[in-house]
Design an enzyme around this catalytic site. Structure first.
Site, PDB file in Angstrom:
ATOM      1  N   GLU A  69     -17.901 -24.462  51.579  1.00 24.46           N
ATOM      2  CA  GLU A  69     -17.587 -23.512  52.647  1.00 24.46           C
ATOM      3  C   GLU A  69     -17.255 -22.150  52.052  1.00 24.46           C
ATOM      4  O   GLU A  69     -16.417 -22.038  51.147  1.00 24.46           O
ATOM      5  CB  GLU A  69     -16.422 -23.989  53.512  1.00 24.46           C
ATOM      6  CG  GLU A  69     -16.101 -23.006  54.620  1.00 24.46           C
ATOM      7  CD  GLU A  69     -15.213 -23.575  55.712  1.00 24.46           C
ATOM      8  OE1 GLU A  69     -14.426 -22.810  56.293  1.00 24.46           O
ATOM      9  OE2 GLU A  69     -15.304 -24.795  55.989  1.00 24.46           O
ATOM     10  N   ASP A 144     -16.822 -12.027  58.817  1.00 25.34           N
ATOM     11  CA  ASP A 144     -16.602 -10.691  59.353  1.00 25.34           C
ATOM     12  C   ASP A 144     -17.885 -10.217  60.035  1.00 25.34           C
ATOM     13  O   ASP A 144     -18.942 -10.160  59.411  1.00 25.34           O
ATOM     14  CB  ASP A 144     -16.245  -9.744  58.206  1.00 25.34           C
ATOM     15  CG  ASP A 144     -15.712  -8.406  58.685  1.00 25.34           C
ATOM     16  OD1 ASP A 144     -16.186  -7.912  59.734  1.00 25.34           O
ATOM     17  OD2 ASP A 144     -14.827  -7.852  58.021  1.00 25.34           O
ATOM     18  N   THR A 217     -11.102 -24.490  66.444  1.00 26.65           N
ATOM     19  CA  THR A 217      -9.927 -23.739  66.001  1.00 26.65           C
ATOM     20  C   THR A 217      -9.120 -23.246  67.197  1.00 26.65           C
ATOM     21  O   THR A 217      -9.600 -23.205  68.328  1.00 26.65           O
ATOM     22  CB  THR A 217     -10.341 -22.528  65.147  1.00 26.65           C
ATOM     23  OG1 THR A 217     -11.087 -21.612  65.966  1.00 26.65           O
ATOM     24  CG2 THR A 217     -11.207 -22.958  63.970  1.00 26.65           C
ATOM     25  N   LYS A 218      -7.877 -22.837  66.904  1.00 25.08           N
ATOM     26  CA  LYS A 218      -7.008 -22.340  67.971  1.00 25.08           C
ATOM     27  C   LYS A 218      -7.593 -21.106  68.631  1.00 25.08           C
ATOM     28  O   LYS A 218      -7.577 -20.966  69.853  1.00 25.08           O
ATOM     29  CB  LYS A 218      -5.620 -22.027  67.405  1.00 25.08           C
ATOM     30  CG  LYS A 218      -4.803 -23.251  67.034  1.00 25.08           C
ATOM     31  CD  LYS A 218      -3.422 -22.854  66.528  1.00 25.08           C
ATOM     32  CE  LYS A 218      -2.595 -24.087  66.179  1.00 25.08           C
ATOM     33  NZ  LYS A 218      -1.246 -23.707  65.665  1.00 25.08           N
ATOM     34  N   PHE A 219      -8.134 -20.184  67.846  1.00 28.29           N
ATOM     35  CA  PHE A 219      -8.681 -18.970  68.445  1.00 28.29           C
ATOM     36  C   PHE A 219      -9.912 -19.301  69.275  1.00 28.29           C
ATOM     37  O   PHE A 219     -10.187 -18.675  70.298  1.00 28.29           O
ATOM     38  CB  PHE A 219      -9.001 -17.919  67.369  1.00 28.29           C
ATOM     39  CG  PHE A 219     -10.428 -17.882  66.935  1.00 28.29           C
ATOM     40  CD1 PHE A 219     -11.365 -17.149  67.657  1.00 28.29           C
ATOM     41  CD2 PHE A 219     -10.839 -18.568  65.807  1.00 28.29           C
ATOM     42  CE1 PHE A 219     -12.688 -17.108  67.252  1.00 28.29           C
ATOM     43  CE2 PHE A 219     -12.157 -18.539  65.400  1.00 28.29           C
ATOM     44  CZ  PHE A 219     -13.086 -17.806  66.126  1.00 28.29           C
TER      45      PHE A 219
END
Length: 239
Positions: A69, A144, A217-219
């Site tokens: 990863e 990004d 994921t949380k986001f």
């Protein structure tokens, strides 16, 4: 993961072909727990960068399915995946020291022993330390997006980078990407659709459903509640 929404980690970036770096290395402030993890557990989990090939089967003491990863952020999802698949071996690369420390601490807490991490630029690690045809899966989650048009050239998913991954993947190996920026998803799809040696695993030749092995994921959960999209792409090395 390179999760730009729930932590401030700089992202792995293209340093291709002598050499532009798209990430800005900001060390950030280490917590006491992160520093303790780096001081105490690096010898067990960390791999120091050196410009020579590393023997991955020797590193793990076995020759199993290898997952690498790029840009794991704070490491929670990477540790979760490694714990859920003890029959596989996981390699994480991240430039953000607090994220590396957090990942080590979590790996110890979760008693994960099939994980090794680098604190270095991903392209240099791939070029110098990872043998060709040695990886089963490469993961790039939420890199990004460089969302301004004038910065699109800094995105890591570019033709040269993809061909570097093609060399490192085994025949039949998979490059799995995920992003919550639709424009970046379209960019990834365009680059990969034109990339020699890869075939799209999506039935409609576009995007795949999130596979169960990629943790939510949380986001991402927050984004789903707000109606935001996430796009997964999976391409297999054909030749």
């Amino acid at each position: 993961m390179t999760d730009t929404h729930d932590q401030p980690a700089p992202q792995q970036g293209e340093t291709y072909m002598r050499r532009i770096r798209s990430f800005v290395l900001r060390e950030g402030r280490l917590t006491k727990g992160q520093q303790h993890a780096l001081d105490t557990y690096w010898t067990d989990y960390g791999v120091d960068y050196q410009p020579q090939l590393i023997d991955l089967p020797a590193l793990f003491g076995r020759d199993n399915h290898k997952v690498l990863e790029i840009g794991f952020g704070m490491g929670k999802s990477l540790v979760q995946m490694a714990k859920a698949a003890p029959e596989q071996d996981f390699i994480g690369i991240e430039v953000h020291k607090p994220g590396v420390g957090a990942c080590l601490a979590d790996a110890v807490a979760q008693q994960v022993n099939n994980l090794k991490v680098f604190e270095h630029d991903a392209v240099e690690v791939l070029e110098q330390m990872i043998a060709d045809n040695s990886l089963d899966t490469v993961q790039l989650f939420f890199p990004d997006p460089w969302h301004k048009k004038r910065h699109h050239k800094r995105r890591i998913v570019q033709a040269e980078f993809v061909q570097l991954l093609r060399r490192k993947l085994k025949p039949g190996g998979v490059f799995h990407m995920a992003t919550d920026w639709e424009n970046y998803a379209e960019h990834m799809l365009e680059v990969m659709s034109q990339a020699e040696g890869f075939v799209n695993l999506a039935p409609d030749s576009r995007y795949v459903e999130r596979p169960e092995h990629r943790p939510l994921t949380k986001f991402e959960q927050r984004g789903q509640r707000l109606g935001h999209g996430v796009w997964d792409l999976m391409f297999k090395k054909e030749s």
